[in-house]
Scaffold this motif. Structure first.
Motif: not given
Ligand SMILES: C/C=C/C(=O)SCCNC(=O)CCNC(=O)[C@H](O)C(C)(C)COP(=O)(O)OP(=O)(O)OC[C@H]1O[C@@H](n2cnc3c(N)ncnc32)[C@H](O)[C@@H]1OP(=O)(O)O
Length: 654
Positions: A611-612, A616-622
């Motif tokens: 996620g880093a 942010l959106d993709a990280g939150l989804e993961m």
């Protein structure tokens, strides 16, 4: 048989020269009472002064646990041989390297030392059997060959004379371990013992080649250092030790002497000490070879003759391959042992080379050792075949490695120790391969956390092994090497336990771990820039993501070391902890990692690492996908049930 050995408490060291005072110093540091004796009061006092000076230096570098005065107070001095040895449990003779002198000393020692004392000589080249013959108790006499300078060099050869009993040799071996040195057994009284036997061809084979016009001095030195990773070229080493020394050893042994060596001795150009040897010192710059001089040197020829020498030692039961390899690494600073290197080259290749040389030149030194022929005929041709001098890992699972140690306990803690303390645990290609092999072949289901640490008390790791850098193939180094990625992506939490230097690739390995704990006297840095390099194992990228831009660039651009406290302040490590609390802090971290919920820890590691690098959106989804998945696990049920019952959860990873 020697009488039952009493515990060693008092050691007499006879001879206060470089070796004698060094041996006395390391013995006193280990807590023994020492009597230092020489024939002349001035010599003894000089020796004692050297000990005091050296202890001060060790204290300044933080490498002495005690006050230097307290250590020095354990060393008494005398010129009276009888007084020196009359209470000694162990006598170590470090007098001049002449048989008659040593025999006289041993005769006197025999008359005055207690009946059950161990009698050792530090001779580097004389026969232990002949020295022991001057006594009435040859069974109690052994060789304890320390290397110069004893304070720095870890190796001691423990040598049997013809009459030495196992009990005597074992007591000597245990004593060496008790002073923090590494002993190897030399089970027969052969000329040169182990280290000098194998070092002989390292120096003489290139001299034969130069004598025959088949190589130049610079070419040989450059190839052996820059392509094969030896700490010094053979000619550079000859100049340092004195060409006459090697000459006389060969003369005494009746071994043929390369014409180049003869010529240097005839002209009295003996090396550094005369201002000229293979290189010019008074009127020149000394060894002035560079990587560009190495091209075309036949290093296989030199390494094959060395391997043949090692095979003779193993075949004649003088030493094991392990002892030879330890000896060559610690005694001669070789990057790896001669047997290990021969296994890697392939013993069939070594044998072919020797046979070709024997056909071409007809010289005895190329005649293959019986043991080498036996190994090859049995198909034990080295690393690729799974067995040569050493048994190698066959790739079917984690193996018995030689540059790392590992253990997996019942709680699922996998401990990995980088084990090259004499090289500050520098990361060689073999070490990197072994870490990769271990992590790829160990059963992940059995592992709940991994801790990396360095052997010895000086370093986690001082970086990539610099020796042999010039021979690296850039094509193989253009990608971040596999070891750092393997560690970073290992699906369990990883922790680096850092005590001492953590530099270059060592720091990159630590940064590839999830957590880093260090003792306050650890030091961190990326010295690559001082070598004309940059951190090539992910260091620039991990540092810039972990630190502020300015701090990451300070580390990489300046190549300076920073303290553990600063590293913690910057966020490079989790904690800097005083040495006396270090084990308990590491223990508390490890306890949390091995008892934590395995699936949640794995998922947390993954979404945080991956996620880093995402938005942010993709990280939150993961994160939310992982969260939803964890809700379906038994571990969550166990965690919530334990919370309700006010007890510790027991996660099974289901
Ligand atoms: C892509 C990644 C690239 C890299 O990682 S490049 C390597 C970056 N690392 C370095 O440049 C550090 C090199 N080492 C040092 O600067 C010093 O060492 C220390 C400051 C760590 C310690 O100094 P001191 O206490 O004086 O010890 P000592 O005598 O220099 O070292 C003891 C033995 O260890 C060997 N050694 C140390 N570092 C390395 C290394 N990185 N590669 C190979 N050998 C190393 C030495 O040579 C020596 O050996 P001997 O006793 O035979 O002389």
């Amino acid at each position: 048989m020697r009488a039952e050995q009493t515990e060693i408490a008092t050691v007499a060291v006879l001879g206060a020269g470089t070796m004698g005072h060094g041996i006395a110093e390391v013995t006193a540091i280990a807590g023994y009472d020492v009597v230092l004796r020489d024939i002349d009061a001035d010599i003894v006092e000089d020796g004692y002064d050297e000990i005091e000076w050296s202890l001060e230096k060790l204290a300044e570098k933080g490498r002495l646990d005690e006050d230097p005065d307290d250590v020095a107070a354990r060393v008494a001095t005398t010129t009276d041989l009888e007084a020196a040895v009359s209470d000694a449990d162990l006598v170590i003779e470090a007098g001049p390297e002449q048989l008659s002198v040593k025999q006289d000393i041993f005769e006197s020692v025999d008359a005055a030392a207690p009946e059950d004392a161990l009698l050792a000589t530090n001779s580097s080249s004389l026969s232990i059997t002949k020295i022991a013959a001057a006594t009435e108790r040859p069974e109690s006499v052994l060789g304890l060959h320390f290397f110069n300078p004893p304070v720095k060099m870890d190796l001691v050869e423990v040598i049997y004379g013809e009459a030495t009993t196992d009990e005597t040799a074992e007591a000597g071996y245990e004593f060496v371990e008790s002073i923090g040195k590494t002993p190897i057994y030399v089970r027969k009284d052969v000329r040169g013992f182990v280290v000098n036997s194998v070092l002989g061809p390292f120096m003489s084979e290139p001299a034969w080649m130069v004598s025959a016009g088949e190589a130049t001095i610079r070419q040989a030195d450059a190839a052996m250092v820059h392509e094969r990773g030896y700490p010094m070229g053979p000619f550079e080493l000859g100049d340092l030790t004195g060409i006459d020394i090697g000459y006389h050893v060969r003369k005494e042994a009746g071994t043929p002497i390369p014409p180049l060596m003869e010529e240097k001795v005839e002209n009295e150009t003996l090396g550094r000490k005369t201002g000229e040897g293979y290189y010019e010192y008074d009127d020149g710059d000394g060894p002035d070879y560079g990587p560009e001089d190495a091209d075309g040197f036949d290093h296989l020829r030199v390494e094959s003759v060395m391997a043949n020498e090692a095979a003779k030692l193993v075949g004649d039961d003088v030493a094991t391959p392990e002892a030879i390899d330890t000896g060559m690494q610690l005694g001669a600073g070789f990057p790896e042992g001669t047997c290990r290197r021969a296994d890697d080259i392939g013993l069939d290749t070594v044998l072919d080379k020797l046979r070709t040389l024997h056909d071409e030149h007809g010289d005895d030194r190329y005649e293959p050792a019986d043991y080498l022929v036996e190994l090859v005929e049995a198909g034990h041709t080295g690393t690729e075949a799974g067995r040569g001098f050493h048994e190698n890992d066959t790739g079917d699972g984690p193996g018995d490695y030689h540059t790392i140690n590992w253990a997996l306990d019942d709680n699922g803690l996998l401990e990995v120790e980088l084990d090259r303390p004499s090289r500050m645990n520098a990361i060689s290609e073999t070490l990197a391969d072994e870490v990769v092999d271990l992590l790829s072949s160990v059963d992940d289901d059995e592992v709940r956390a991994v801790v990396f640490e360095g052997a010895g008390d000086r370093a986690f790791s001082a970086g990539a092994d610099i020796s042999g850098f010039a021979d690296r193939d850039p094509a193989q180094t253009s990608e971040p090497t596999e070891v750092f990625t393997t560690v970073a992506e290992y699906p369990r939490p990883t922790l680096a336990r850092l005590d001492g230097y953590c530099l270059g690739a060592g720091l990159e390995l630590a940064l590839a771990c999830d957590l880093r704990l260090a003792t306050t006297d650890s030091e961190f840095g990326f010295p690559e820039i001082t070598l004309g390099l940059l951190p090539g194992g992910g260091g620039t990228q991990r540092a810039i993501r972990m630190l502020t831009d300015a701090r990451a660039k300070e580390l990489v651009f300046r190549g300076e070391h920073i303290s553990a406290e600063r590293a913690a302040d910057w966020g490079l490590i989790n904690r800097a902890v005083d040495a006396d609390e270090f084990d308990s802090v590491v223990g508390a971290f490890v306890e949390d990692l091995v008892s934590g919920p395995p699936i949640a820890l794995r998922k947390a590691k993954r979404v945080m690492n991956e996620g880093a690098d995402e938005s942010l959106d993709a990280g939150l989804e993961m994160e939310s996908q992982a969260f939803a998945l964890l809700l379906t696990t038994d571990d969550v049920k166990e965690g919530t049930a334990a919370f309700a019952a006010d007890r510790e959860p027991e996660f099974e990873g289901q």
